[in-house]
Motif scaffolding. Structure first.
Motif, PDB file in Angstrom:
ATOM      1  N   UNK A  20       0.697  -1.071  -0.100  1.00  0.00           N
ATOM      2  CA  UNK A  20      -0.186  -0.080   0.031  1.00  0.00           C
ATOM      3  C   UNK A  20       0.852   1.258  -0.062  1.00  0.00           C
ATOM      4  N   UNK A  21       1.772   1.384  -0.972  1.00  0.00           N
ATOM      5  CA  UNK A  21       2.798   2.429  -0.955  1.00  0.00           C
ATOM      6  C   UNK A  21       2.211   3.563  -1.645  1.00  0.00           C
ATOM      7  N   UNK A  22       1.765   4.816  -1.102  1.00  0.00           N
ATOM      8  CA  UNK A  22       1.386   6.106  -1.695  1.00  0.00           C
ATOM      9  C   UNK A  22       2.298   7.194  -1.412  1.00  0.00           C
ATOM     10  N   UNK A  23       2.668   7.642  -2.628  1.00  0.00           N
ATOM     11  CA  UNK A  23       3.670   8.821  -2.463  1.00  0.00           C
ATOM     12  C   UNK A  23       3.208   9.979  -3.292  1.00  0.00           C
ATOM     13  N   UNK A  24       2.953  11.232  -2.444  1.00  0.00           N
ATOM     14  CA  UNK A  24       2.310  12.402  -3.216  1.00  0.00           C
ATOM     15  C   UNK A  24       3.605  13.563  -3.224  1.00  0.00           C
ATOM     16  N   UNK A  25       3.617  14.076  -4.438  1.00  0.00           N
ATOM     17  CA  UNK A  25       4.350  15.152  -4.480  1.00  0.00           C
ATOM     18  C   UNK A  25       4.140  16.372  -3.630  1.00  0.00           C
ATOM     19  N   UNK A  26       5.111  17.117  -2.898  1.00  0.00           N
ATOM     20  CA  UNK A  26       5.056  18.408  -2.439  1.00  0.00           C
ATOM     21  C   UNK A  26       5.318  19.583  -3.273  1.00  0.00           C
ATOM     22  N   UNK A  27       6.521  19.134  -3.997  1.00  0.00           N
ATOM     23  CA  UNK A  27       7.178  20.037  -4.946  1.00  0.00           C
ATOM     24  C   UNK A  27       8.013  19.458  -5.912  1.00  0.00           C
ATOM     25  N   UNK A  28       8.691  20.116  -6.686  1.00  0.00           N
ATOM     26  CA  UNK A  28       9.885  19.389  -7.677  1.00  0.00           C
ATOM     27  C   UNK A  28      10.684  18.643  -7.195  1.00  0.00           C
ATOM     28  N   UNK A  29      11.136  18.933  -5.823  1.00  0.00           N
ATOM     29  CA  UNK A  29      12.296  18.190  -5.057  1.00  0.00           C
ATOM     30  C   UNK A  29      11.655  17.749  -3.758  1.00  0.00           C
ATOM     31  N   UNK A  30      10.535  17.650  -3.695  1.00  0.00           N
ATOM     32  CA  UNK A  30      10.069  17.077  -2.245  1.00  0.00           C
ATOM     33  C   UNK A  30       8.895  16.375  -2.462  1.00  0.00           C
ATOM     34  N   UNK A  31       8.655  15.124  -1.562  1.00  0.00           N
ATOM     35  CA  UNK A  31       7.445  14.239  -1.635  1.00  0.00           C
ATOM     36  C   UNK A  31       7.152  13.758  -0.463  1.00  0.00           C
ATOM     37  N   UNK A  32       5.863  13.346   0.001  1.00  0.00           N
ATOM     38  CA  UNK A  32       5.843  12.654   1.201  1.00  0.00           C
ATOM     39  C   UNK A  32       5.135  11.366   0.715  1.00  0.00           C
ATOM     40  N   UNK A  33       5.144  10.301   1.958  1.00  0.00           N
ATOM     41  CA  UNK A  33       4.683   9.104   1.421  1.00  0.00           C
ATOM     42  C   UNK A  33       4.181   8.150   2.650  1.00  0.00           C
ATOM     43  N   UNK A  34       3.563   7.143   2.588  1.00  0.00           N
ATOM     44  CA  UNK A  34       3.357   6.157   3.735  1.00  0.00           C
ATOM     45  C   UNK A  34       3.136   4.819   2.840  1.00  0.00           C
ATOM     46  N   UNK A  35       3.350   3.741   3.749  1.00  0.00           N
ATOM     47  CA  UNK A  35       3.248   2.579   3.473  1.00  0.00           C
ATOM     48  C   UNK A  35       2.976   1.721   4.621  1.00  0.00           C
ATOM     49  N   UNK A  53      10.473 -20.994  11.710  1.00  0.00           N
ATOM     50  CA  UNK A  53       9.260 -20.936  12.723  1.00  0.00           C
ATOM     51  C   UNK A  53       9.169 -19.208  13.048  1.00  0.00           C
ATOM     52  N   UNK A  54       8.277 -18.530  12.588  1.00  0.00           N
ATOM     53  CA  UNK A  54       8.265 -17.140  12.903  1.00  0.00           C
ATOM     54  C   UNK A  54       7.376 -16.801  14.019  1.00  0.00           C
ATOM     55  N   UNK A  55       7.850 -15.837  14.747  1.00  0.00           N
ATOM     56  CA  UNK A  55       7.111 -15.228  15.868  1.00  0.00           C
ATOM     57  C   UNK A  55       6.001 -14.712  15.266  1.00  0.00           C
ATOM     58  N   UNK A  56       5.113 -14.071  16.285  1.00  0.00           N
ATOM     59  CA  UNK A  56       3.816 -13.475  15.603  1.00  0.00           C
ATOM     60  C   UNK A  56       4.486 -12.192  14.832  1.00  0.00           C
ATOM     61  N   UNK A  57       3.928 -11.908  13.640  1.00  0.00           N
ATOM     62  CA  UNK A  57       4.161 -10.677  12.790  1.00  0.00           C
ATOM     63  C   UNK A  57       3.736  -9.518  13.434  1.00  0.00           C
ATOM     64  N   UNK A  58       4.533  -8.594  13.130  1.00  0.00           N
ATOM     65  CA  UNK A  58       4.083  -7.078  13.443  1.00  0.00           C
ATOM     66  C   UNK A  58       3.708  -6.353  12.251  1.00  0.00           C
ATOM     67  N   UNK A  59       2.896  -5.610  12.307  1.00  0.00           N
ATOM     68  CA  UNK A  59       2.535  -4.524  11.380  1.00  0.00           C
ATOM     69  C   UNK A  59       2.623  -3.206  11.644  1.00  0.00           C
ATOM     70  N   UNK A  60       3.090  -2.429  10.832  1.00  0.00           N
ATOM     71  CA  UNK A  60       3.709  -0.996  11.187  1.00  0.00           C
ATOM     72  C   UNK A  60       3.350  -0.196   9.819  1.00  0.00           C
ATOM     73  N   UNK A  61       3.115   1.141  10.266  1.00  0.00           N
ATOM     74  CA  UNK A  61       2.889   2.081   9.016  1.00  0.00           C
ATOM     75  C   UNK A  61       4.221   3.062   8.956  1.00  0.00           C
ATOM     76  N   UNK A  62       4.733   3.095   7.928  1.00  0.00           N
ATOM     77  CA  UNK A  62       5.912   4.063   7.479  1.00  0.00           C
ATOM     78  C   UNK A  62       5.556   5.315   6.939  1.00  0.00           C
ATOM     79  N   UNK A  63       5.661   6.533   7.672  1.00  0.00           N
ATOM     80  CA  UNK A  63       5.377   7.830   6.866  1.00  0.00           C
ATOM     81  C   UNK A  63       6.566   8.482   6.752  1.00  0.00           C
TER      82      UNK A  63
END
Length: 85
Positions: A20-35, A53-63
């Motif tokens: 669910x990667x979303x990137x939004x431009x702020x200017x010609x040289x800057x952007x913001x995103x989340x995933x 055998x994996x431990x319980x998975x973790x889910x996080x949001x990157x901003x």
């Protein structure tokens, strides 16, 4: 990040799945995103060559904030928010 990886025990195995990667431009040289990232972590047995055998998975949001530097987009800042633990 490198220091953390070098200090981690050798038998720790991790995988990150980013979605669910979303990137939004702020200017010609800057952007913001989340995933979203799902982290799988486990401990390998001696002679590891198969599934872990994996431990319980973790889910996080990157901003993220990105900057265009010398023709390449770079992450300038990352905030990690735990969603499911």
């Amino acid at each position: 990040i490198l220091a953390m990886l070098e200090a981690r025990p050798l038998d720790v195995v991790t995988r990150h799945t980013c979605t669910n990667i979303v990137v939004e431009p702020i200017s010609d040289t800057e952007a913001q995103g989340r995933s979203y990232v799902t982290l799988y972590k486990g401990t390998a047995t001696a002679g590891f060559n198969g599934p872990v055998t994996a431990d319980r998975p973790l889910v996080a949001q990157y901003t993220d904030r990105y900057a265009l530097i010398e023709g390449h987009w770079k992450i300038q800042h990352r905030k990690t928010t735990l969603v499911f633990a």
